[in-house]
Write a protein that holds these residues in place. Structure first.
Motif, PDB file in Angstrom:
ATOM      1  N   GLU A 181       9.238   4.396   2.919  1.00 54.23           N
ATOM      2  CA  GLU A 181       9.297   3.536   1.595  1.00 54.23           C
ATOM      3  C   GLU A 181      10.239   2.199   0.995  1.00 54.23           C
ATOM      4  O   GLU A 181      10.442   2.000   1.299  1.00 54.23           O
ATOM      5  CB  GLU A 181       7.996   3.784   0.495  1.00 54.23           C
ATOM      6  CG  GLU A 181       7.779   2.132  -0.247  1.00 54.23           C
ATOM      7  CD  GLU A 181       6.793   1.606   1.049  1.00 54.23           C
ATOM      8  OE1 GLU A 181       6.804  -0.188   0.508  1.00 54.23           O
ATOM      9  OE2 GLU A 181       6.329   1.532   1.797  1.00 54.23           O
ATOM     10  N   ARG A 194      12.098   1.222   4.244  1.00 57.04           N
ATOM     11  CA  ARG A 194      11.417  -0.300   4.112  1.00 57.04           C
ATOM     12  C   ARG A 194      11.523  -1.301   4.003  1.00 57.04           C
ATOM     13  O   ARG A 194      11.686  -2.689   3.648  1.00 57.04           O
ATOM     14  CB  ARG A 194      10.205  -0.200   4.393  1.00 57.04           C
ATOM     15  CG  ARG A 194       8.767  -1.150   5.282  1.00 57.04           C
ATOM     16  CD  ARG A 194       7.435  -0.426   5.390  1.00 57.04           C
ATOM     17  NE  ARG A 194       7.275  -0.719   3.717  1.00 57.04           N
ATOM     18  CZ  ARG A 194       7.001  -2.458   3.331  1.00 57.04           C
ATOM     19  NH1 ARG A 194       7.092  -3.267   3.956  1.00 57.04           N
ATOM     20  NH2 ARG A 194       6.691  -2.250   1.723  1.00 57.04           N
ATOM     21  N   ASP A 202      14.137   2.356  14.068  1.00 59.72           N
ATOM     22  CA  ASP A 202      12.552   2.685  13.222  1.00 59.72           C
ATOM     23  C   ASP A 202      12.505   3.893  14.702  1.00 59.72           C
ATOM     24  O   ASP A 202      12.336   4.240  15.815  1.00 59.72           O
ATOM     25  CB  ASP A 202      11.404   1.818  12.934  1.00 59.72           C
ATOM     26  CG  ASP A 202      11.838   0.987  11.837  1.00 59.72           C
ATOM     27  OD1 ASP A 202      12.695   1.515  11.295  1.00 59.72           O
ATOM     28  OD2 ASP A 202      11.769  -0.391  12.250  1.00 59.72           O
TER      29      ASP A 202
END
Length: 250
Positions: free
Chosen positions: A209, A212, A250
């Motif tokens: 997270e 991201r 990713d």
């Protein structure tokens, strides 16, 4: 000092060992044509003279540099050893021979091939270390921060003070994949250790997270109308991208 173009020195790859090569050259009045570190393949007919590392001899050479040349020359030699310059050992040796002959004047002899090459190599080292102060990306693994870098030069000694001051209350490691070394900082103490290979565990959901969010921030603050890929590659060379969170796939 007689010139022997066929003389090869071999040493243990340490800075102390290199200074002992300089000591041996002057003590025996001989000039090596090659100073070979460990791991360099020798030809079938090479016969190298092994130079033992001796702290006392190394100190004598090291302390003679500011006395006979200058403190700037001493720093240049220290940094020169951290560079990725081809045959850096011979380059440093030849620079010291010039310095012991011409004194502090050697630092301004920029038209000399040896002096110029060493100065350029050190400039490349310091420039790269400066870039890494902004390009290092840490990830959280348990209780520690870990970063992986792939420099051309051995920049960890130059990065140590910056990151230890910046993260003085953290535990962190910067792994130099190129040189198989790591800067480890914990309990207010830093050390450089040899790490042949580093296998990191999968990052947890919290770290995923964080990554991201960082990528989202990077994308959000970008101004589309001022996108200039060529300028970006000049200021942030592509070889750094593989370890930068915002540019990872990713």
């Amino acid at each position: 000092m007689p010139d022997r173009t066929d003389l090869i020195y071999a040493y243990d790859g340490s800075f102390v060992g290199l200074l002992c090569c300089v000591f041996e050259s002057y003590a025996q009045k001989e000039i090596p044509s090659v100073i070979r570190p460990p791991g360099v393949q020798q030809s079938l007919f090479d016969t190298a003279k092994w130079i033992e590392s001796d702290e006392h001899k190394a100190d004598r050479v090291f302390n003679s540099i500011p006395a006979r040349i200058s403190s700037q020359a001493q720093e240049l030699v220290k940094l020169g050893f951290l560079t990725c310059a081809p045959h850096k050992e011979l380059l440093i040796y030849q620079f010291l021979r010039l310095g012991f002959t011409y004194g502090s004047q050697v630092m301004t002899m920029l038209t000399n091939d040896t002096v110029c090459a060493l100065q350029k190599a050190v400039h490349h080292l310091t420039s790269e270390s400066h870039k890494f102060k902004g390009f290092v990306r840490f990830s959280v693994y348990g209780e520690a921060l870990v970063a992986v870098i792939e420099p051309k030069n051995f920049v960890l000694p130059l990065l140590s003070l910056h990151f230890c001051d910046r993260f003085r209350n953290e535990a962190f490691m910067i792994y130099d994949k190129t040189n198989s070394m790591a800067l480890v900082y914990r309990s207010q103490k830093a050390e450089l250790i040899s790490v042949d290979e580093l296998t990191l565990p999968e990052v947890d959901a919290t770290e995923v997270e964080y990554r991201r969010l960082w990528k989202q921030f990077y994308t959000t603050v970008a101004i589309e109308g001022r996108n200039n890929p060529r300028c970006r590659m000049t200021l942030m060379p592509k070889r750094y991208w593989g370890q930068m969170t915002e540019l990872m796939h990713d």
